[in-house]
Write an enzyme that holds these catalytic residues in place. Sequence first.
Site, PDB file in Angstrom:
ATOM      1  N   ASN A   1       0.852  -1.196   0.000  1.00 50.14           N
ATOM      2  CA  ASN A   1       0.000   0.000   0.000  1.00 50.14           C
ATOM      3  C   ASN A   1       0.885   1.242   0.000  1.00 50.14           C
ATOM      4  O   ASN A   1       2.037   1.198   0.441  1.00 50.14           O
ATOM      5  CB  ASN A   1      -0.878   0.007   1.258  1.00 50.14           C
ATOM      6  CG  ASN A   1      -1.821   1.195   1.302  1.00 50.14           C
ATOM      7  OD1 ASN A   1      -2.441   1.549   0.295  1.00 50.14           O
ATOM      8  ND2 ASN A   1      -1.939   1.846   2.455  1.00 50.14           N
TER       9      ASN A   1
ATOM     10  N   HIS B   1       0.712   5.276   1.371  1.00 50.48           N
ATOM     11  CA  HIS B   1      -0.065   6.151   2.247  1.00 50.48           C
ATOM     12  C   HIS B   1       0.577   7.534   2.240  1.00 50.48           C
ATOM     13  O   HIS B   1       1.791   7.652   2.386  1.00 50.48           O
ATOM     14  CB  HIS B   1      -0.093   5.580   3.666  1.00 50.48           C
ATOM     15  CG  HIS B   1      -0.910   6.407   4.598  1.00 50.48           C
ATOM     16  ND1 HIS B   1      -2.288   6.390   4.575  1.00 50.48           N
ATOM     17  CD2 HIS B   1      -0.550   7.304   5.544  1.00 50.48           C
ATOM     18  CE1 HIS B   1      -2.738   7.235   5.483  1.00 50.48           C
ATOM     19  NE2 HIS B   1      -1.709   7.805   6.087  1.00 50.48           N
TER      20      HIS B   1
HETATM   21  C1  GRF Z   1      -2.398   8.664  -3.069  1.00 50.55           C
HETATM   22  O1  GRF Z   1      -2.092   9.889  -2.494  1.00 50.55           O
HETATM   23  C2  GRF Z   1      -2.082   7.544  -2.132  1.00 50.55           C
HETATM   24  O2  GRF Z   1      -1.058   7.840  -1.232  1.00 50.55           O
HETATM   25  C3  GRF Z   1      -3.364   7.364  -1.365  1.00 50.55           C
HETATM   26  O3  GRF Z   1      -4.375   7.645  -2.293  1.00 50.55           O
HETATM   27  C4  GRF Z   1      -3.889   8.509  -3.305  1.00 50.55           C
HETATM   28  C5  GRF Z   1      -4.199   7.876  -4.620  1.00 50.55           C
HETATM   29  O4  GRF Z   1      -3.963   8.747  -5.693  1.00 50.55           O
HETATM   30  N1  GRF Z   1      -3.435   6.050  -0.805  1.00 50.55           N
HETATM   31  P1  GRF Z   1      -4.117   8.222  -7.189  1.00 50.55           P
HETATM   32  O5  GRF Z   1      -5.527   7.662  -7.331  1.00 50.55           O
HETATM   33  O6  GRF Z   1      -3.080   7.176  -7.430  1.00 50.55           O
HETATM   34  O7  GRF Z   1      -3.938   9.439  -8.037  1.00 50.55           O
END
Ligand code: GRF
Length: 219
Positions: free
Chosen positions: A113, A115
């Site tokens: 994941n 974050h």
């Molecule tokens: C990212 O900022 C990630 O850290 C979080 O959700 C966001 C997803 O962005 N888990 P994207 O959909 O990949 O543009």
Amino acid sequence: MTNAPVRCKAVVLISGSGSNLQAFIDQVNAGLLPLDIALVISNKADAFGLERAARAGIKTQVIDHKAYASRDHFDHALQQAIDTVSPDLVILAGFMRILTADFVNHYRDRLINIHPSLLPKYPGTNTHQRALDAGDAWHGASIHFVVPEVDAGPIILQGRLKIRSDDSADSLQQRIHKIEHQLYPLAARWFAEQRLSHKNGKVLLDGETSDQQLQTFDL
Ligand code: GRF
């Protein structure tokens, strides 16, 4: 018969824009990431990431969590869909659902994941505003193996930048995304090259226990 190199088969789970998914697609297409993205699943039918996947010729599937009576039922359906392609790696890329322990344990050691905070700071949502409100000097993103406790798994890589006095949650989010788009494909590459693993709660890189790798960005 050709002897194509074995690629790491991945499923990517999204809920939204999919800019991280795009970073994976771009690096795969550039020959920099030996990943076979076999399937992209979204819990939202209108996630723009589905279009990104379709444009790249990747199979997509929508599994709407609202169609299921419980988290267990949803996760079971998700697991069944994922397992149709028998992935080596499951990548959460902006997937905005909390996953059950059964699901997480099923993909133990092959579920990662990203974050948008310097974990263990700010698990959960609204991380950019929380970093601003706290007056932090640094903010960033963390890539980690997933364990049942939310945003608590062992960290593979972190990237950080200095918060500016004129930063807003939006400006921070944009700059943090740039870090994410560099580091997440890198972590996936390590995994695909079998350099990265998760054993007994520890992150191993090239067989050694990897101290949380922190990279500083000037963005
Ligand atoms: C990212 O900022 C990630 O850290 C979080 O959700 C966001 C997803 O962005 N888990 P994207 O959909 O990949 O543009």
